[in-house]
Design a protein around this motif. Structure first.
Motif, PDB file in Angstrom:
ATOM      1  N   PRO A   1       0.850  -1.275  -0.034  1.00 42.37           N
ATOM      2  CA  PRO A   1      -0.015  -0.071   0.023  1.00 42.37           C
ATOM      3  C   PRO A   1       0.940   1.358   0.037  1.00 42.37           C
ATOM      4  O   PRO A   1       2.000   1.233  -0.002  1.00 42.37           O
ATOM      5  N   ASP A   2       0.072   2.385  -0.029  1.00 35.57           N
ATOM      6  CA  ASP A   2       0.816   3.848  -0.104  1.00 35.57           C
ATOM      7  C   ASP A   2       2.125   3.813   0.951  1.00 35.57           C
ATOM      8  O   ASP A   2       1.989   3.499   2.273  1.00 35.57           O
ATOM      9  N   THR A   3       3.453   3.977   0.518  1.00 37.50           N
ATOM     10  CA  THR A   3       4.648   3.990   1.264  1.00 37.50           C
ATOM     11  C   THR A   3       4.993   5.536   1.439  1.00 37.50           C
ATOM     12  O   THR A   3       6.062   5.841   1.702  1.00 37.50           O
ATOM     13  N   GLN A   4       4.379   6.431   1.083  1.00 38.00           N
ATOM     14  CA  GLN A   4       4.669   7.833   1.042  1.00 38.00           C
ATOM     15  C   GLN A   4       5.125   8.357   2.407  1.00 38.00           C
ATOM     16  O   GLN A   4       6.196   9.274   2.377  1.00 38.00           O
ATOM     17  N   ASN A   5       4.836   7.695   3.487  1.00 38.92           N
ATOM     18  CA  ASN A   5       5.344   8.166   4.806  1.00 38.92           C
ATOM     19  C   ASN A   5       6.949   7.472   5.063  1.00 38.92           C
ATOM     20  O   ASN A   5       7.263   7.869   6.263  1.00 38.92           O
ATOM     21  N   GLU A   6       6.988   6.588   4.326  1.00 39.25           N
ATOM     22  CA  GLU A   6       8.234   5.847   4.508  1.00 39.25           C
ATOM     23  C   GLU A   6       9.307   6.404   4.003  1.00 39.25           C
ATOM     24  O   GLU A   6      10.913   5.841   4.200  1.00 39.25           O
ATOM     25  N   VAL A   7       9.442   7.605   3.189  1.00 45.81           N
ATOM     26  CA  VAL A   7      10.610   8.168   2.487  1.00 45.81           C
ATOM     27  C   VAL A   7      10.868   9.590   2.856  1.00 45.81           C
ATOM     28  O   VAL A   7      11.605  10.312   2.533  1.00 45.81           O
ATOM     29  N   LEU A   8      10.184   9.986   3.990  1.00 43.36           N
ATOM     30  CA  LEU A   8      10.334  11.233   4.308  1.00 43.36           C
ATOM     31  C   LEU A   8      11.684  11.559   5.167  1.00 43.36           C
ATOM     32  O   LEU A   8      12.142  12.858   4.966  1.00 43.36           O
ATOM     33  N   VAL A   9      11.753  10.701   6.033  1.00 50.44           N
ATOM     34  CA  VAL A   9      12.943  10.838   6.820  1.00 50.44           C
ATOM     35  C   VAL A   9      14.265  10.090   6.394  1.00 50.44           C
ATOM     36  O   VAL A   9      14.134   8.916   6.275  1.00 50.44           O
ATOM     37  N   SER A  10      15.426  10.746   6.232  1.00 55.02           N
ATOM     38  CA  SER A  10      16.707  10.011   5.725  1.00 55.02           C
ATOM     39  C   SER A  10      16.838   8.880   6.600  1.00 55.02           C
ATOM     40  O   SER A  10      16.783   9.122   7.673  1.00 55.02           O
ATOM     41  N   GLY A  11      17.131   7.715   6.215  1.00 53.94           N
ATOM     42  CA  GLY A  11      17.358   6.474   7.052  1.00 53.94           C
ATOM     43  C   GLY A  11      16.098   5.681   7.392  1.00 53.94           C
ATOM     44  O   GLY A  11      16.358   4.804   8.266  1.00 53.94           O
ATOM     45  N   ASP A  12      15.070   6.143   7.111  1.00 49.77           N
ATOM     46  CA  ASP A  12      13.753   5.299   7.616  1.00 49.77           C
ATOM     47  C   ASP A  12      13.886   4.001   7.116  1.00 49.77           C
ATOM     48  O   ASP A  12      14.123   3.984   5.669  1.00 49.77           O
ATOM     49  N   PRO A  13      13.842   2.803   7.816  1.00 47.80           N
ATOM     50  CA  PRO A  13      14.034   1.606   7.319  1.00 47.80           C
ATOM     51  C   PRO A  13      12.973   0.953   6.705  1.00 47.80           C
ATOM     52  O   PRO A  13      13.211  -0.402   6.251  1.00 47.80           O
ATOM     53  N   ARG A  14      11.700   1.594   6.981  1.00 49.45           N
ATOM     54  CA  ARG A  14      10.669   0.492   6.628  1.00 49.45           C
ATOM     55  C   ARG A  14      10.518   0.074   5.278  1.00 49.45           C
ATOM     56  O   ARG A  14      10.153  -1.008   4.983  1.00 49.45           O
ATOM     57  N   LEU A  15      10.588   0.995   4.170  1.00 54.78           N
ATOM     58  CA  LEU A  15      10.418   0.350   2.978  1.00 54.78           C
ATOM     59  C   LEU A  15      11.537  -0.643   2.242  1.00 54.78           C
ATOM     60  O   LEU A  15      11.070  -1.640   1.999  1.00 54.78           O
ATOM     61  N   THR A  16      12.686  -0.319   2.811  1.00 58.75           N
ATOM     62  CA  THR A  16      13.676  -1.396   2.560  1.00 58.75           C
ATOM     63  C   THR A  16      13.744  -2.583   3.324  1.00 58.75           C
ATOM     64  O   THR A  16      13.619  -3.863   2.947  1.00 58.75           O
ATOM     65  N   ASN A  17      12.974  -2.520   4.573  1.00 58.33           N
ATOM     66  CA  ASN A  17      12.880  -3.786   5.219  1.00 58.33           C
ATOM     67  C   ASN A  17      11.662  -4.603   4.869  1.00 58.33           C
ATOM     68  O   ASN A  17      11.906  -5.858   4.961  1.00 58.33           O
ATOM     69  N   ARG A  18      10.677  -4.087   4.307  1.00 57.02           N
ATOM     70  CA  ARG A  18       9.475  -4.635   3.557  1.00 57.02           C
ATOM     71  C   ARG A  18      10.135  -5.482   2.403  1.00 57.02           C
ATOM     72  O   ARG A  18       9.846  -6.690   2.382  1.00 57.02           O
ATOM     73  N   ASN A  19      10.807  -4.685   1.643  1.00 57.06           N
ATOM     74  CA  ASN A  19      11.274  -5.617   0.600  1.00 57.06           C
ATOM     75  C   ASN A  19      12.284  -6.449   0.925  1.00 57.06           C
ATOM     76  O   ASN A  19      12.334  -7.575   0.099  1.00 57.06           O
ATOM     77  N   GLN A  20      13.293  -6.503   1.905  1.00 57.71           N
ATOM     78  CA  GLN A  20      13.972  -7.517   2.463  1.00 57.71           C
ATOM     79  C   GLN A  20      13.297  -8.737   2.738  1.00 57.71           C
ATOM     80  O   GLN A  20      13.755  -9.687   2.615  1.00 57.71           O
ATOM     81  N   TRP A  21      11.911  -8.462   3.528  1.00 50.60           N
ATOM     82  CA  TRP A  21      11.320  -9.636   3.993  1.00 50.60           C
ATOM     83  C   TRP A  21      10.782 -10.130   2.787  1.00 50.60           C
ATOM     84  O   TRP A  21      10.699 -11.388   2.899  1.00 50.60           O
ATOM     85  N   LEU A  22      10.185  -9.637   1.762  1.00 55.08           N
ATOM     86  CA  LEU A  22       9.321 -10.347   0.730  1.00 55.08           C
ATOM     87  C   LEU A  22      10.442 -11.092  -0.058  1.00 55.08           C
ATOM     88  O   LEU A  22       9.868 -12.013  -0.608  1.00 55.08           O
ATOM     89  N   VAL A  23      11.852 -10.612  -0.243  1.00 55.85           N
ATOM     90  CA  VAL A  23      12.579 -11.545  -1.244  1.00 55.85           C
ATOM     91  C   VAL A  23      12.822 -12.736  -0.453  1.00 55.85           C
ATOM     92  O   VAL A  23      13.255 -13.810  -1.072  1.00 55.85           O
ATOM     93  N   LYS A  24      12.569 -12.826   0.949  1.00 59.31           N
ATOM     94  CA  LYS A  24      12.949 -14.197   1.523  1.00 59.31           C
ATOM     95  C   LYS A  24      11.826 -15.098   1.550  1.00 59.31           C
ATOM     96  O   LYS A  24      11.918 -16.296   2.084  1.00 59.31           O
TER      97      LYS A  24
END
Length: 453
Positions: A172-195
């Motif tokens: 879903p909408d990830t717009q709030n996950e890229v506002l702050v430098s270093g926010d791990p949420r979007l990367t963390n989700r994708n890392q979990w998905l590839v597993k």
């Protein structure tokens, strides 16, 4: 080679440079990290080295986008191609991962290097590339490169999952996950998905970012995070949301209220960061060179699938194109991903939001309800989430629609689908890998689902 006085590190294939680096304080020689090629070859990609003097830091990247943004935003200097490696996994290769601590970066090849950096407080960034382990006797053999995005006339590229039950994900909408430098949420989700085992594809339903800025910081962060999927060979798509266009300005409000309709179709920044080749499995596009409206094809569970990704409140020409695409693939189970389709209450939205074209209801009337092979519709934009909405198409087929928006301020929800074609079931749940949160209200199992075979 590491400089003990400040923690800076340098990876180089050249003995002469190693000697000079040692004289400059890089005295901790950690030996050969991995084997790469110093010459281009089939299946190999170039890795560029970027350098910034303050702080003393080297970045190794194969991403042209990162190359440009590192130079423009942070003053890194392009030192050219250092070596050639593979961008895709292979049994004979190991991942070389990139870590960051403060403003410095370092590569890690192997479990020991990874564990040492994590213990020392370094933060994982991504898999930079794949290379042969240090103990091998030769550079990595050429691997088959990822194919370029095919045109509709070419045979479709299929995802690797072919038989039995499988899963796919809707982000879903990830717009709030890229506002702050270093926010791990979007990367963390994708890392979990590839597993996840038997994951066939991922669909992101728009508002990948919140607004564009002159330095395109949010889009650059989103691209780095989505590269996790590309690097792992997981096909994905991004559906254009209103926040991904020039219609939305700083703070998330209208950039220019008098020109919102026109600015809504300005996706220049999105298309400068994302290409169809990034998505993988793209079989056609409405506009050449743009990712606003594309379709991908996959084989999973012994069946053929299509993900049709449509722009926000699509233009009439896009709807006409989509109808032709669906009609030309009667043997595919079609899943439509678009930013706005359902309203916050779960009904089909009759509004075009005041600055789009085709409303959700019009899209249902003109496209969704017209073809028996359209099975599901995914959207976000409003509300929180809903359980499956079930409609009946003109051919008596059931159409399942899922609204997932969330806008969670803390964690990173994703809606997972487990499909068992043999038994005609689809299980869905919303889960956040960062915190392990599950929203049980939206978990359900659909039975008696009729797939195109």
């Amino acid at each position: 080679m590491v400089k003990p006085s400040n923690g800076a590190s340098l990876t180089t294939p050249w003995a002469g440079e190693a000697t000079k680096a040692a004289a400059a304080g890089f005295t901790d020689n950690q030996g050969v990290s991995f084997k790469a090629s110093t010459e281009p070859g089939p299946g190999l990609v170039a890795v560029k080295r970027m350098y910034r003097s303050l702080p003393q830091d080297y970045i190794f990247t194969r991403s042209t986008t990162e190359l440009v943004s590192a130079a423009k935003l942070f003053g890194y200097r392009d030192q050219g191609t250092t070596f050639y490696v593979s961008k895709v996994k292979a049994d004979c290769l190991q991942p070389v991962e990139r870590f960051r601590k403060g403003t410095r970066h370092r590569l890690a090849a192997g479990a020991a290097d990874r564990s040492a950096l994590l213990a020392a407080g370094w933060k994982y960034e991504n898999v930079a590339f794949y290379a042969a382990p240090a103990g091998t006797t030769s550079a990595p053999p050429p691997t088959t490169p990822a194919p370029p995005p095919p045109t509709p006339a070419k045979p479709p590229v299929t995802s690797p999952v072919s038989n039995g039950a499988f899963s796919f994900a809707v982000v879903p909408d990830t717009q709030n996950e890229v506002l702050v430098s270093g926010d791990p949420r979007l990367t963390n989700r994708n890392q979990w998905l590839v597993k996840q085992k038997n994951l066939a594809f991922v669909a992101q339903t728009g508002d990948l970012v919140n607004w564009d800025t002159p330095d395109h910081r949010q889009m650059a962060a989103a691209k780095r995070s989505m590269d996790v999927l590309e690097d792992a060979g997981v096909p994905y798509t991004v559906s254009v949301g209103n926040h991904d266009t020039m219609a939305t300005g700083v703070g998330g409000s209208a950039r220019d209220p008098k020109n919102t309709y026109r600015l809504q179709r300005d996706t220049t920044t999105l298309n400068s960061y994302f290409k169809a080749s990034d998505f993988g499995s793209v079989a056609g596009a409405y506009e050449s060179g743009k990712v606003d409206n594309v379709f991908t094809t996959h084989t999973a569970g012994g069946l053929k699938w299509m993900v049709l990704s449509l722009e926000f409140c699509p233009r009439p020409g896009v709807v006409a194109w989509a109808k032709k695409v669906v009609a030309a693939h009667p043997d595919h189970n079609v899943l439509i991903s678009t930013h706005s389709y359902q309203n916050g209450g779960g009904g089909i939205d009759g509004s075009n939001q005041g600055y789009g074209d085709t409303s959700g209801q019009q899209l249902f009337d003109q496209l969704v309800s017209q073809y028996p092979n359209i099975k599901m519709v995914f959207s976000g934009h409003v509300g929180l989430a809903q359980r499956a909405r079930v409609d009946t198409g003109r051919n008596g087929n059931k159409i399942y629609s899922f609204l997932t928006t969330m806008h969670d301020p803390v964690t990173n929800p994703v809606r997972m689908f487990d499909v068992d074609p043999a038994n005609g079931t689809v299980k869905t749940r919303i889960y956040a890998p960062l915190t392990g949160t599950t929203w049980g209200t939206y978990s359900q199992t659909l039975t008696g689902v009729q797939f195109v075979r």
